[in-house]
Structures are given as structure tokens and as C-alpha cells.
Motif scaffolding. Sequence first.
Motif, PDB file in Angstrom:
ATOM      1  N   HIS A  40      -1.661  -2.015   6.529  1.00 42.53           N
ATOM      2  CA  HIS A  40      -1.751  -3.371   7.064  1.00 42.53           C
ATOM      3  C   HIS A  40      -1.800  -3.451   8.587  1.00 42.53           C
ATOM      4  N   HIS A  96     -11.692  -1.014   4.307  1.00 34.43           N
ATOM      5  CA  HIS A  96     -12.581  -2.150   4.587  1.00 34.43           C
ATOM      6  C   HIS A  96     -14.063  -1.830   4.407  1.00 34.43           C
ATOM      7  N   ASP A  99      -6.595   0.468   4.515  1.00 39.03           N
ATOM      8  CA  ASP A  99      -7.481  -0.371   5.318  1.00 39.03           C
ATOM      9  C   ASP A  99      -8.853   0.273   5.534  1.00 39.03           C
ATOM     10  N   HIS A 153      -2.848  -1.211  10.740  1.00 33.73           N
ATOM     11  CA  HIS A 153      -3.957  -0.405  11.263  1.00 33.73           C
ATOM     12  C   HIS A 153      -3.484   0.650  12.261  1.00 33.73           C
ATOM     13  N   ASN A 163      -3.880  -7.508   1.439  1.00 32.69           N
ATOM     14  CA  ASN A 163      -4.097  -8.939   1.673  1.00 32.69           C
ATOM     15  C   ASN A 163      -5.572  -9.324   1.674  1.00 32.69           C
ATOM     16  N   CYS A 164      -6.485  -8.371   1.814  1.00 28.98           N
ATOM     17  CA  CYS A 164      -7.930  -8.669   1.757  1.00 28.98           C
ATOM     18  C   CYS A 164      -8.532  -8.402   0.377  1.00 28.98           C
ATOM     19  N   ASP A 165      -7.711  -8.019  -0.575  1.00 29.24           N
ATOM     20  CA  ASP A 165      -8.192  -7.724  -1.930  1.00 29.24           C
ATOM     21  C   ASP A 165      -8.102  -8.962  -2.807  1.00 29.24           C
ATOM     22  N   TYR A 166      -8.818  -9.988  -2.416  1.00 27.26           N
ATOM     23  CA  TYR A 166      -8.746 -11.279  -3.097  1.00 27.26           C
ATOM     24  C   TYR A 166      -9.183 -11.208  -4.551  1.00 27.26           C
ATOM     25  N   HIS A 198       0.901  -2.366   0.415  1.00 28.86           N
ATOM     26  CA  HIS A 198       0.053  -2.568   1.584  1.00 28.86           C
ATOM     27  C   HIS A 198       0.902  -2.891   2.814  1.00 28.86           C
ATOM     28  N   HIS A 212       1.851  -6.132   3.881  1.00 25.22           N
ATOM     29  CA  HIS A 212       1.800  -7.522   4.354  1.00 25.22           C
ATOM     30  C   HIS A 212       2.912  -8.381   3.757  1.00 25.22           C
ATOM     31  N   ASP A 230      -6.839  -2.963   1.003  1.00 24.83           N
ATOM     32  CA  ASP A 230      -7.875  -3.446   1.934  1.00 24.83           C
ATOM     33  C   ASP A 230      -9.002  -2.426   2.090  1.00 24.83           C
ATOM     34  N   LEU A 231      -9.798  -2.205   1.299  1.00 28.72           N
ATOM     35  CA  LEU A 231     -10.281  -2.748   0.043  1.00 28.72           C
ATOM     36  C   LEU A 231     -10.049  -1.737  -1.068  1.00 28.72           C
TER      37      LEU A 231
END
Length: 152
Positions: free
Chosen positions: A110, A11, A9, A112, A56-59, A81, A83, A35-36
Motif C-alpha cells: 500500500h 498495478h 502494488d 509503495h 484498495n484498487c482491487d474493486y 494489503h 490500507h 493492487d492488482l
Amino acid sequence: MYKLGVISDSHANYSSLKKAAKMFGDVDAIAHLGDLVSDCEYLRVADKPVYSVAGNCDYASHSSPKEIVINIAGRKILMCHGHAYYVKLSLTRLMLRAREAGADVALYGHTHIPGVDMDRGILFVNPGALTLGSLCVIEFRENGPVPVMYRV
């Protein structure tokens, strides 16, 4: 002794990534738990292996796997991760997957929130969120892996 630096995470927090890269100066390899996942580029120092999984934020990260199993110092390590295993609710699904994979250690992020748990002989390590200033170094000693949490 083998040392694995572990973050999750990040980010795109470049200040914390630079600090983590410095703190990982004496580790043998680095694990990024999503993430990321693109932040791994800031961790590629001194030709150390960098293992990474998508969060989940690594689209846009279609090339990064959702989970991997690596072998370090004679130990099998499941990296994800978290999630997909609903780790914010409990570690039950992750524990079942780790057992299925034959893992000795399960690394996840995930939530944090940094944490270390042991369940049925499997060590679960969450380094917390790098963006909130936490990371982990796992020392693989003769008597087994020992996670050490740090603040950046």
C-alpha cells in the motif's frame, strides 16, 4: 531453506511482472499483496503456490480475501494489503492484528515504500511497489526469516 517471493502494488505493470517472474525462478512460493491481484496470473510459473490478497484498487476482485494467514517453514504469516490498517500513518493497527493472529511475520504493501521493521517479536515486511521496481524474497533460515530487497 524455504524462499518466499513477495510483491505488492504491481498495478498491471507487465514489464515488471515479467522481470519478477524471472527473479522468482528459485523461490518456493509467491505472495502478492494486492493492487492488482489479477496480476497474479503472470506469476504462476512452474506450479509454485501463489498466495494473494486484495488491495484498495482491487474493486472487481470479490473472490480474493482482504487478508490471509499462511504457515511457511514453521512460521505464521499474516498477509494483507495494509490500507485497512492505515499503514501509511503507522504500523500500530497492523501490529495489533498480527499479535491477535499469532503471526511471526506480517506482510503488507500500500505505501509503495519498501521497508523492514521488527516490533515485539513480529517481523514486518513491505516489498514496496513492483510498479516502481521493488520486490522482496524472504529466506526462511534455521535462525528465522531474513528479508532481502531487490530492484527489477
